[in-house]
Design a protein around this motif. Structure first.
Motif, PDB file in Angstrom:
ATOM      1  N   GLY A   1       0.814  -1.202   0.000  1.00 19.71           N
ATOM      2  CA  GLY A   1       0.000   0.000   0.000  1.00 19.71           C
ATOM      3  C   GLY A   1       0.848   1.252   0.000  1.00 19.71           C
ATOM      4  N   LYS A   2       0.215   2.399  -0.247  1.00 25.92           N
ATOM      5  CA  LYS A   2       0.976   3.647  -0.370  1.00 25.92           C
ATOM      6  C   LYS A   2       1.689   4.024   0.917  1.00 25.92           C
ATOM      7  N   ASP A   3       1.083   3.720   2.068  1.00 31.22           N
ATOM      8  CA  ASP A   3       1.730   4.050   3.334  1.00 31.22           C
ATOM      9  C   ASP A   3       2.975   3.196   3.548  1.00 31.22           C
ATOM     10  N   THR A   4       2.924   1.961   3.118  1.00 37.19           N
ATOM     11  CA  THR A   4       4.086   1.069   3.245  1.00 37.19           C
ATOM     12  C   THR A   4       5.217   1.544   2.345  1.00 37.19           C
ATOM     13  N   VAL A   5       4.883   1.858   1.088  1.00 37.99           N
ATOM     14  CA  VAL A   5       5.894   2.278   0.118  1.00 37.99           C
ATOM     15  C   VAL A   5       6.618   3.539   0.577  1.00 37.99           C
ATOM     16  N   ALA A   6       5.918   4.409   1.295  1.00 35.39           N
ATOM     17  CA  ALA A   6       6.508   5.668   1.746  1.00 35.39           C
ATOM     18  C   ALA A   6       7.498   5.477   2.892  1.00 35.39           C
ATOM     19  N   ASP A   7       7.537   4.278   3.470  1.00 36.61           N
ATOM     20  CA  ASP A   7       8.393   4.011   4.625  1.00 36.61           C
ATOM     21  C   ASP A   7       9.327   2.848   4.308  1.00 36.61           C
TER      22      ASP A   7
END
Length: 234
Positions: free
Chosen positions: A154-160
């Motif tokens: 997900g986008k939140d995972t990719v950002a971290d």
């Protein structure tokens, strides 16, 4: 829908996106991917440029009466030269410019890549690339050509970066595709093999590959099947 009817797909990286793209292809259409997390001005510019028959976003999906949808295969004839998708790049102008990619070219790319990287049902490939970047093609379709699983980030995972690493380890991911800067945040040193992939949008994602060896440079490498490269390419 007719062959090459353009359908704009603007969905977050979830199972709906994974289903929607092949559905457009199955129906004979050509999808125009855009990322809903991109600036609204860019998304609107892509839509104006593509002039799609349909915009498939979260709101559109919510209004679909699935019970009324036929359960038979679409009656449409497509050929290798028909457009599979239109990807919008910024190029040198800074404005979205559509590049139409034919079905046959994508099929050739996937067939070659599958031979070079034969994923099986024991493998899991990470899907972390925005669908607005044609690099996502490999993550979207290569796993399914060999029965492998896709692990959607997900986008939140990719950002971290730490969350990406955790997902890779927790889900037993065996294949990862990433730009060089991202590889610095993933366990590239622990990988059995690392390859440098090269290619502009017009040549369908990647058009050449070369194995990277520790302490050496990263050559462009050899071309994919049914293509050729200049003699200077190693």
């Amino acid at each position: 829908m007719r062959a090459e009817s353009r359908v704009a797909v603007c969905l977050p990286r979830t199972v709906n996106l994974v289903v929607a793209l092949p559905a457009v292809i199955k129906a004979g259409g050509a999808y125009v991917p855009s990322d809903p997390d991109h600036p609204r001005s860019r998304v609107d510019s892509i839509l104006r440029h593509a002039d799609p028959l349909l915009v498939l976003d979260t709101e559109a999906l919510a209004s679909v009466d699935r019970a009324a949808c036929p359960d038979t295969a679409p009656d449409v004839v497509v050929r290798p030269e028909n457009t599979r998708y239109v990807i919008c790049t910024s190029g040198s102008t800074g404005q979205p410019q559509g590049v139409a990619i034919p079905r046959g070219a994508v099929a050739n790319y996937l067939a070659t890549t599958r031979r070079r990287f034969p994923l099986s049902s024991a493998d899991r490939m990470l899907f972390s690339t925005t669908v607005a970047f044609d690099m996502a093609d490999t993550e979207l379709y290569l796993p399914f050509t060999g029965g492998a699983a896709m692990v959607v980030a997900g986008k939140d995972t990719v950002a971290d970066p730490s969350a990406v690493l955790d997902l890779i380890r927790r889900q037993g991911v065996t294949a990862v595709q990433a730009v060089p800067v991202r590889l610095a945040e993933t366990p590239a040193k622990q990988a059995a093999e690392v390859f440098n992939m090269y290619g502009p949008t017009e040549t369908v994602t990647w058009c050449s590959e070369a194995r990277v060896k520790a302490g050496e440079g990263a050559p462009i490498g050899r071309p994919v099947g049914n293509t050729c490269a200049p003699p200077t390419t190693r």
